[in-house]
Design a protein around this motif. Structure first.
Motif, short mmCIF file in Angstrom:
data_model
loop_
_atom_site.label_atom_id
_atom_site.label_comp_id
_atom_site.label_asym_id
_atom_site.label_seq_id
_atom_site.Cartn_x
_atom_site.Cartn_y
_atom_site.Cartn_z
N ARG A 1 0.75 -1.27 0.13
CA ARG A 1 0.20 0.09 0.07
C ARG A 1 1.05 1.34 0.08
O ARG A 1 0.43 2.30 -0.77
CB ARG A 1 -0.96 -0.10 1.11
CG ARG A 1 -1.98 -0.97 1.09
CD ARG A 1 -2.95 -0.79 2.31
NE ARG A 1 -2.56 -0.70 3.44
CZ ARG A 1 -2.39 -1.77 4.41
NH1 ARG A 1 -2.83 -2.92 4.06
NH2 ARG A 1 -1.60 -1.73 5.61
N ALA A 2 1.91 1.48 0.69
CA ALA A 2 2.59 2.61 1.10
C ALA A 2 4.05 1.94 1.03
O ALA A 2 4.82 1.92 2.04
CB ALA A 2 2.37 3.23 2.35
N PRO A 3 4.66 1.91 -0.25
CA PRO A 3 6.21 1.45 -0.28
C PRO A 3 7.16 2.46 0.55
O PRO A 3 8.26 1.80 0.90
CB PRO A 3 6.46 1.20 -1.71
CG PRO A 3 5.05 1.06 -2.35
CD PRO A 3 4.20 1.92 -1.49
N ALA A 4 6.92 3.73 0.57
CA ALA A 4 7.69 4.58 1.00
C ALA A 4 7.71 4.77 2.52
O ALA A 4 8.75 5.51 3.23
CB ALA A 4 7.58 6.10 0.26
N LEU A 5 6.67 4.30 3.17
CA LEU A 5 6.37 4.34 4.64
C LEU A 5 6.41 3.05 5.24
O LEU A 5 6.64 3.12 6.37
CB LEU A 5 4.93 4.82 4.90
CG LEU A 5 4.84 6.25 4.20
CD1 LEU A 5 3.20 6.70 4.42
CD2 LEU A 5 5.57 7.34 4.66
N SER A 6 6.54 1.98 4.79
CA SER A 6 6.59 0.67 5.26
C SER A 6 7.72 0.04 4.89
O SER A 6 7.96 0.03 3.68
CB SER A 6 5.39 -0.05 4.88
OG SER A 6 4.17 0.54 5.23
N GLU B 1 11.57 -1.11 -4.21
CA GLU B 1 12.48 -1.15 -3.22
C GLU B 1 13.43 -0.18 -2.88
O GLU B 1 13.79 -0.05 -1.71
CB GLU B 1 13.04 -2.71 -3.43
CG GLU B 1 12.43 -4.12 -3.17
CD GLU B 1 11.42 -4.17 -4.48
OE1 GLU B 1 11.51 -3.30 -5.71
OE2 GLU B 1 10.83 -5.11 -4.34
N ALA B 2 13.86 0.37 -3.86
CA ALA B 2 14.71 1.47 -3.83
C ALA B 2 14.24 2.90 -3.15
O ALA B 2 14.79 3.52 -2.26
CB ALA B 2 15.08 2.45 -5.04
N ASP B 3 12.73 2.81 -3.18
CA ASP B 3 12.22 4.08 -2.48
C ASP B 3 11.51 3.31 -0.95
O ASP B 3 10.87 4.39 -0.32
CB ASP B 3 11.04 4.60 -3.44
CG ASP B 3 11.45 5.14 -4.56
OD1 ASP B 3 12.74 5.66 -4.46
OD2 ASP B 3 10.55 5.24 -5.60
N SER B 4 11.63 2.20 -0.54
CA SER B 4 11.05 1.96 0.51
C SER B 4 11.74 2.31 1.89
O SER B 4 12.81 3.08 1.61
CB SER B 4 11.29 0.12 0.49
OG SER B 4 12.54 -0.16 0.71
N ALA B 5 10.89 2.05 2.87
CA ALA B 5 11.55 2.39 4.25
C ALA B 5 12.28 1.49 4.83
O ALA B 5 12.53 1.30 6.03
CB ALA B 5 10.49 3.00 5.23
N GLY B 6 13.26 0.94 4.16
CA GLY B 6 14.11 -0.15 4.72
C GLY B 6 13.52 -1.71 4.65
O GLY B 6 12.64 -1.95 3.89
N TRP B 7 14.11 -2.62 5.45
CA TRP B 7 13.82 -3.97 5.26
C TRP B 7 13.35 -4.50 6.81
O TRP B 7 14.18 -3.91 7.77
CB TRP B 7 14.72 -4.65 4.74
CG TRP B 7 14.80 -4.61 3.44
CD1 TRP B 7 15.74 -3.78 2.57
CD2 TRP B 7 14.27 -5.64 2.39
NE1 TRP B 7 15.51 -4.09 1.28
CE2 TRP B 7 14.72 -5.05 0.92
CE3 TRP B 7 13.24 -6.49 2.31
CZ2 TRP B 7 14.06 -5.40 -0.20
CZ3 TRP B 7 13.06 -7.14 1.20
CH2 TRP B 7 13.38 -6.68 -0.07
N CYS B 8 12.47 -5.48 6.97
CA CYS B 8 11.96 -5.87 8.17
C CYS B 8 12.56 -7.56 7.93
O CYS B 8 12.00 -8.15 7.09
CB CYS B 8 10.50 -5.69 8.62
SG CYS B 8 10.15 -6.92 9.83
#
Length: 385
Positions: A49-54, A132-139
């Motif tokens: 839903r929100a790649p840049a925030l999650s 993935e490049a704009d995501s907020a990292g990885w869990c």
């Protein structure tokens, strides 16, 4: 469950370690893998839903096959998102290593956790795409820390977790552990390092009924209780509780725990009411059975005697309407109270009316002292026999 997912989605500062959620369960608790799949699916959905925030999700599958987590994502392809630690941990099947949605890693070897850390970092760097490049990292989700502790020990595992949390591309870590397999010292070491812990607790049959009753869902039977402990920066701990149930397909359903604390007194009261209800039901069944047997006996007697032995409803009502002489027509209410003073006259020590018209029936006894005193004379001396 949602609070745990929100905790894993927290963006860490550059110089600090990311959040670490430790999920603990016991042998009596059910649904460990279902809880892991539920958290993973929530993380996948939030990232979609929100790649840049999650954060994106990377699963280290040590306890189950990677396909189990691929189905949780709802995506057709998860290339590199699930690292296979389940298929070939001892490097026996290098030529048959899995491909497609996972990467087979032989980590049960010398310096296995170091190789696992390198494989994890390499798996993060191999994934391309703008999302993935704009995501907020990885869990990073580890479905079982038990195997890592069994292989390398608690010190190596703590170092491995610290390296993951300190990595610039990893925002949070989630790991599961079975409490019954480890000593209290190991559990205390892991608990001190985590920022949140979730405990899966079983509930007994009576507690299931009580929880279902307090929630108003008599057809819903929970299988356990989820207790989430969130550590704040001030040192305080916030506790949240949820009930969960498992479906036949292995899916998990959660519901808020009842606000009323289920104490021993509450359980005892519920048990008493349940036993009384069962006793009433048994008594009603016995009465119905007795009536059925009585009717069957009367029917048999009527058939054998050749005459009518029972009354119809109309005859029964006519019989009840008949006023019998002993019912004291018009003045029988005083006899129905059950107290003899209500119908005895005042001369006899009661509060009723005396003799006369409309008075209640009573016997007035007047002693004749001249004829009733004791005497040795024969009362029949005057008879001429």
């Amino acid at each position: 469950m949602e609070a745990a997912v929100r905790h894993l989605r927290v963006t860490k500062c550059n110089a600090s370690a990311g959040p670490f959620l430790l999920i603990q369960d016991v042998s009596q608790a059910l649904g460990r893998h279902a809880v892991c799949c539920k958290i993973t699916s929530h993380l996948y959905a939030a990232a979609a839903r929100a790649p840049a925030l999650s954060p994106q999700t990377l699963v280290l599958a040590t306890d189950h096959h990677p396909n189990c987590y691929s189905e949780c994502s709802g995506k057709a392809s998860l290339e590199g998102r699930v690292i296979d630690l389940f298929s070939d941990p001892f490097d026996f099947l290098r030529s048959l290593s899995c491909s497609g949605t996972s990467q087979a890693v032989a980590w049960r070897t010398e310096k296995g956790l170091a190789k696992l850390y390198q494989a994890t970092v390499r798996g993060l760097s191999d994934i391309d795409g703008s999302a993935e490049a704009d995501s907020a990292g990885w869990c990073v989700v580890i479905d079982s820390l038990d195997h890592l502790l069994q292989h390398a020990g608690v010190r190596e595992v703590l170092r491995f977790l610290e390296d993951l949390r300190s990595h610039s591309d990893i925002s949070s870590v989630c790991g599961m552990i079975h409490k019954d397999l480890h000593t209290p010292q190991v559990l205390a070491a892991l608990t001190s390092e985590c920022t949140a812990s979730m405990l899966l607790q079983p509930i007994q049959g009576l507690q299931k009924d009580m929880a279902a009753m307090t929630k108003g869902k008599h057809t819903w039977a929970p299988h356990g209780l989820l207790q989430l402990h969130l550590k704040r920066h001030t040192g305080r701990v916030r506790v949240e509780s949820e009930l969960y149930s498992l479906s036949q397909g292995g899916e998990i359903e959660t519901d808020a725990a009842p606000q009323e604390v289920i104490t021993a007194q509450l359980l005892a009261a519920h048990n008493v009411s349940r036993l009384e209800s069962q006793h009433d039901k048994r008594q009603e069944a016995q009465e119905r059975q007795a009536q059925a047997e009585e009717q069957a006996g009367l029917a048999l007697l009527t058939k054998q005697a050749g005459m009518k032995l029972t009354l119809t409803q109309k005859e029964h009502m006519a019989r009840q309407a008949v006023v019998l002489p002993y019912e004291h027509q018009g003045a029988g209410q005083a006899y129905k109270t059950g107290d003899f003073k209500d119908y005895l006259p005042q001369a006899a020590g009661g509060s009723g009316r005396g003799s006369g018209a409309g008075s209640l029936g009573h016997i007035l006894y007047v002693r004749d002292s001249a004829s009733e005193h004791d005497s040795d004379e024969d009362p029949d001396d005057d008879l001429d026999i």
